[in-house]
Design a protein around this motif. Structure first.
Motif, PDB file in Angstrom:
ATOM      1  N   ASN A 132     -39.943   8.042  59.237  1.00  0.00           N
ATOM      2  CA  ASN A 132     -39.060   7.030  58.657  1.00  0.00           C
ATOM      3  C   ASN A 132     -37.954   6.657  59.649  1.00  0.00           C
ATOM      4  O   ASN A 132     -37.803   7.284  60.695  1.00  0.00           O
ATOM      5  CB  ASN A 132     -38.489   7.490  57.307  1.00  0.00           C
ATOM      6  N   ARG A 133     -37.171   5.644  59.298  1.00  0.00           N
ATOM      7  CA  ARG A 133     -36.128   5.134  60.200  1.00  0.00           C
ATOM      8  C   ARG A 133     -35.114   6.221  60.579  1.00  0.00           C
ATOM      9  O   ARG A 133     -34.717   6.326  61.740  1.00  0.00           O
ATOM     10  CB  ARG A 133     -35.413   3.953  59.554  1.00  0.00           C
ATOM     11  N   ASP A 134     -34.697   7.051  59.616  1.00  0.00           N
ATOM     12  CA  ASP A 134     -33.718   8.101  59.906  1.00  0.00           C
ATOM     13  C   ASP A 134     -34.281   9.132  60.880  1.00  0.00           C
ATOM     14  O   ASP A 134     -33.597   9.556  61.819  1.00  0.00           O
ATOM     15  CB  ASP A 134     -33.251   8.789  58.622  1.00  0.00           C
ATOM     16  N   THR A 137     -34.440   7.524  64.352  1.00  0.00           N
ATOM     17  CA  THR A 137     -33.117   7.457  64.982  1.00  0.00           C
ATOM     18  C   THR A 137     -32.669   8.831  65.459  1.00  0.00           C
ATOM     19  O   THR A 137     -32.165   8.983  66.582  1.00  0.00           O
ATOM     20  CB  THR A 137     -32.085   6.858  64.004  1.00  0.00           C
ATOM     21  N   ALA A 138     -32.874   9.842  64.623  1.00  0.00           N
ATOM     22  CA  ALA A 138     -32.497  11.209  65.006  1.00  0.00           C
ATOM     23  C   ALA A 138     -33.308  11.667  66.217  1.00  0.00           C
ATOM     24  O   ALA A 138     -32.767  12.302  67.132  1.00  0.00           O
ATOM     25  CB  ALA A 138     -32.699  12.157  63.830  1.00  0.00           C
TER      26      ALA A 138
END
Length: 192
Positions: A132-134, A137-138
């Protein structure tokens, strides 16, 4: 070069040194007990590297890897920030998913490596792998993982003289640039 596995003339390298794993877990195709190990330094944004992985590797896998005659170890040698980002995303997936992501990134190279917004293109590919996006990004913000990927590249450069991609090592023999499955097979067969 101190600590280098290169011969003084820049020729062959010490086969035991080049086959010794570096700072990250090895990414490999085939049986670790295969009699010959091919080590490939590659960049996800290199056109010849994509050509090798999409057009040559399937045949080499059929003739040499799947038959137990060789294994291929893939090592990161990112030539630019986009390749580094792709490798970091692949490494965040772990295990077989890492190799699957690398395969997709090579197959989709034109769609993300030359995209106006590479991050958006990479996110779309990562989401197909379940990230997922999170998490994306992480992962991209993981400075320690970025440093480890760069350490693989630096080890290739300083210890083995890698300066471009793809670069292959079979035993102590170095092969720089594109190679056919038949030619790579001939080099492997000469090692047994």
């Amino acid at each position: 070069m101190p600590g280098s596995a290169l011969a003084e003339d820049g020729g062959p390298v010490d086969p035991a040194a080049v086959q010794t794993p570096g700072p990250l877990a090895e990414l490999s195709y085939g049986d670790a007990a295969a009699p010959v190990t091919v080590v490939e330094y590659t960049s996800l944004t290199c056109g010849f590297c994509a050509e090798f992985h999409v057009g040559v590797l399937p045949e080499f896998r059929r003739t040499h890897i799947d038959t137990g005659r060789a294994r291929l170890v893939l090592r990161e040698f990112p030539l630019d920030p986009r390749s580094l980002a792709g490798f970091v995303i692949a490494r965040c997936l772990n295990g077989e998913a890492t190799l699957a992501m690398i395969d997709v990134l090579f197959r989709q190279q034109a769609a993300w490596a030359r995209a106006e917004n590479a991050s958006t293109a990479l996110l779309g590919i990562a989401q197909l792998a379940g990230m997922n996006r999170d998490a994306f990004t992480a992962c991209l913000s993981n400075k320690a993982l970025q440093a480890e990927v760069v350490a693989v590249q630096e080890r290739g450069r300083t210890e083995f003289g890698v300066s471009g991609t793809p670069t292959f090592f079979v035993g102590g023999q170095r092969q720089v640039g594109m190679i056919s499955a038949a030619d790579l097979g001939t080099i492997v067969d000469a090692q047994t």
